[in-house]
Design a protein around this motif. Structure first.
Motif, mmCIF file in Angstrom:
data_model
loop_
_atom_site.group_PDB
_atom_site.id
_atom_site.type_symbol
_atom_site.label_atom_id
_atom_site.label_comp_id
_atom_site.label_asym_id
_atom_site.label_seq_id
_atom_site.Cartn_x
_atom_site.Cartn_y
_atom_site.Cartn_z
ATOM 1 N N LEU A 6 0.845 -1.189 0.000
ATOM 2 C CA LEU A 6 0.000 0.000 0.000
ATOM 3 C C LEU A 6 0.882 1.241 0.000
ATOM 4 C CD1 LEU A 6 -2.553 -0.887 2.851
ATOM 5 C CD2 LEU A 6 -2.962 -1.014 0.389
ATOM 6 N N GLU A 7 0.306 2.346 -0.394
ATOM 7 C CA GLU A 7 0.991 3.618 -0.308
ATOM 8 C C GLU A 7 1.118 3.998 1.170
ATOM 9 O OE1 GLU A 7 -0.500 2.884 -4.188
ATOM 10 O OE2 GLU A 7 -1.572 2.901 -2.301
ATOM 11 N N ASN A 8 2.190 4.741 1.496
ATOM 12 C CA ASN A 8 2.465 5.101 2.891
ATOM 13 C C ASN A 8 1.300 5.813 3.575
ATOM 14 O OD1 ASN A 8 5.075 4.004 3.056
ATOM 15 N ND2 ASN A 8 5.952 5.814 2.093
ATOM 16 N N LEU A 9 0.601 6.677 2.848
ATOM 17 C CA LEU A 9 -0.508 7.397 3.460
ATOM 18 C C LEU A 9 -1.615 6.436 3.903
ATOM 19 C CD1 LEU A 9 -1.538 10.143 4.332
ATOM 20 C CD2 LEU A 9 -2.521 10.422 2.055
ATOM 21 N N PHE A 10 -1.868 5.401 3.120
ATOM 22 C CA PHE A 10 -2.875 4.406 3.525
ATOM 23 C C PHE A 10 -2.427 3.672 4.787
ATOM 24 C CE2 PHE A 10 -4.161 4.798 -0.976
ATOM 25 C CZ PHE A 10 -5.486 5.148 -0.770
ATOM 26 N N TRP A 11 -1.128 3.338 4.870
ATOM 27 C CA TRP A 11 -0.630 2.686 6.089
ATOM 28 C C TRP A 11 -0.825 3.601 7.292
ATOM 29 C CZ3 TRP A 11 -0.528 -2.178 6.212
ATOM 30 C CH2 TRP A 11 -0.039 -2.954 5.152
ATOM 31 N N ARG A 12 -0.598 4.910 7.116
ATOM 32 C CA ARG A 12 -0.781 5.853 8.227
ATOM 33 C C ARG A 12 -2.229 5.883 8.701
ATOM 34 N NH1 ARG A 12 2.798 11.142 6.720
ATOM 35 N NH2 ARG A 12 4.832 10.170 7.033
ATOM 36 N N VAL A 13 -3.156 5.900 7.753
ATOM 37 C CA VAL A 13 -4.574 5.922 8.115
ATOM 38 C C VAL A 13 -4.950 4.620 8.826
ATOM 39 C CG1 VAL A 13 -6.945 6.011 7.227
ATOM 40 C CG2 VAL A 13 -5.197 7.543 6.292
ATOM 41 N N LEU A 14 -4.475 3.486 8.331
ATOM 42 C CA LEU A 14 -4.760 2.209 8.990
ATOM 43 C C LEU A 14 -4.157 2.167 10.386
ATOM 44 C CD1 LEU A 14 -4.300 -0.202 5.962
ATOM 45 C CD2 LEU A 14 -6.459 0.463 7.044
ATOM 46 N N ASP A 15 -2.968 2.755 10.553
ATOM 47 C CA ASP A 15 -2.363 2.868 11.889
ATOM 48 C C ASP A 15 -3.287 3.641 12.829
ATOM 49 O OD1 ASP A 15 0.063 1.483 11.486
ATOM 50 O OD2 ASP A 15 1.088 3.280 10.762
ATOM 51 N N GLU A 16 -3.827 4.751 12.338
ATOM 52 C CA GLU A 16 -4.719 5.570 13.163
ATOM 53 C C GLU A 16 -5.987 4.816 13.530
ATOM 54 O OE1 GLU A 16 -7.342 9.504 12.368
ATOM 55 O OE2 GLU A 16 -5.162 9.814 12.229
ATOM 56 N N ILE A 17 -6.572 4.120 12.564
ATOM 57 C CA ILE A 17 -7.783 3.337 12.831
ATOM 58 C C ILE A 17 -7.501 2.301 13.915
ATOM 59 C CG2 ILE A 17 -9.420 1.673 11.860
ATOM 60 C CD1 ILE A 17 -9.036 3.167 9.138
ATOM 61 N N PHE A 63 -7.648 -7.832 -1.230
ATOM 62 C CA PHE A 63 -7.612 -7.299 0.130
ATOM 63 C C PHE A 63 -6.926 -5.937 0.181
ATOM 64 C CE2 PHE A 63 -6.130 -7.629 4.719
ATOM 65 C CZ PHE A 63 -7.397 -7.421 5.250
ATOM 66 N N ALA A 64 -5.881 -5.719 -0.601
ATOM 67 C CA ALA A 64 -5.203 -4.420 -0.611
ATOM 68 C C ALA A 64 -6.159 -3.320 -1.078
ATOM 69 C CB ALA A 64 -3.953 -4.467 -1.488
ATOM 70 N N SER A 65 -6.950 -3.590 -2.100
ATOM 71 C CA SER A 65 -7.932 -2.612 -2.562
ATOM 72 C C SER A 65 -8.984 -2.361 -1.489
ATOM 73 C CB SER A 65 -8.609 -3.096 -3.844
ATOM 74 O OG SER A 65 -7.685 -3.098 -4.902
ATOM 75 N N PHE A 66 -9.418 -3.417 -0.824
ATOM 76 C CA PHE A 66 -10.378 -3.276 0.268
ATOM 77 C C PHE A 66 -9.805 -2.361 1.356
ATOM 78 C CE2 PHE A 66 -11.585 -4.678 4.540
ATOM 79 C CZ PHE A 66 -12.935 -4.370 4.525
ATOM 80 N N LEU A 67 -8.528 -2.517 1.677
ATOM 81 C CA LEU A 67 -7.908 -1.689 2.713
ATOM 82 C C LEU A 67 -7.841 -0.229 2.282
ATOM 83 C CD1 LEU A 67 -5.052 -4.072 3.884
ATOM 84 C CD2 LEU A 67 -7.195 -3.550 5.088
ATOM 85 N N ARG A 68 -7.561 0.027 1.006
ATOM 86 C CA ARG A 68 -7.545 1.407 0.509
ATOM 87 C C ARG A 68 -8.933 2.037 0.635
ATOM 88 N NH1 ARG A 68 -4.343 -1.185 -3.375
ATOM 89 N NH2 ARG A 68 -2.173 -0.466 -3.344
ATOM 90 N N VAL A 69 -9.947 1.288 0.226
ATOM 91 C CA VAL A 69 -11.316 1.798 0.321
ATOM 92 C C VAL A 69 -11.692 2.017 1.785
ATOM 93 C CG1 VAL A 69 -13.753 1.203 -0.077
ATOM 94 C CG2 VAL A 69 -12.060 0.847 -1.886
#
Length: 140
Positions: free
Chosen positions: A31-42, A71-77
């Motif tokens: 995933l792109e780093n920004l998506f990882w950051r958002v998932l970290d926050e969640i 699953f990667a697309s699901f995580l982005r969404v």
């Protein structure tokens, strides 16, 4: 218009692959780093690690849909929905408020209709292209 988008920090759209173990099976997710950051926050909002969040999402997705698909697309969404829920008032921007404490139906009601499952548009298929091409050749 473009400055809004092109001024993003390039590190946000650089990809990173994480190897994670989901129920004993090692898998890689890119995933792109920004998506990882958002998932970290969640994950942090509910006192979980990202891996624990991924396992929970994976399990609930299998339970609800019977399969995972991409699953990667699901995580982005999921990350985009989280940000949209905050933007539209469905979730508090206060990260100390756990997501598990939020009424899901109430939160989802805050989203515009375009974000609902019922509003999802089918992909633009070849028959639609053929129709559009035919219409463009028709006299007005």
């Amino acid at each position: 218009m473009c400055e809004i988008f092109i001024s993003a920090d390039p590190q946000h759209y650089e990809s990173r692959t994480r190897s994670v173990r989901l129920h004993g099976v090692v898998t890689s997710i890119r995933l792109e780093n920004l998506f990882w950051r958002v998932l970290d926050e969640i994950a942090e909002r509910d006192g979980m690690t990202v891996v624990q969040l991924l396992e929970k999402l994976y399990d609930e997705l299998v339970q609800a849909r019977g399969e995972v698909g991409n699953f990667a697309s699901f995580l982005r969404v999921s990350a985009l929905r989280y940000e949209a829920l905050i933007a539209h008032g469905g979730l508090s921007a206060d990260v100390s408020v756990p997501i598990r404490s939020v009424n899901a139906r109430h939160a989802l009601a805050a989203l515009p209709e375009v974000w609902s499952a019922a509003a999802a548009q089918p992909p633009f298929n070849s028959s639609a292209r053929a129709w559009a091409a035919e219409k463009s050749r028709s006299p007005v």
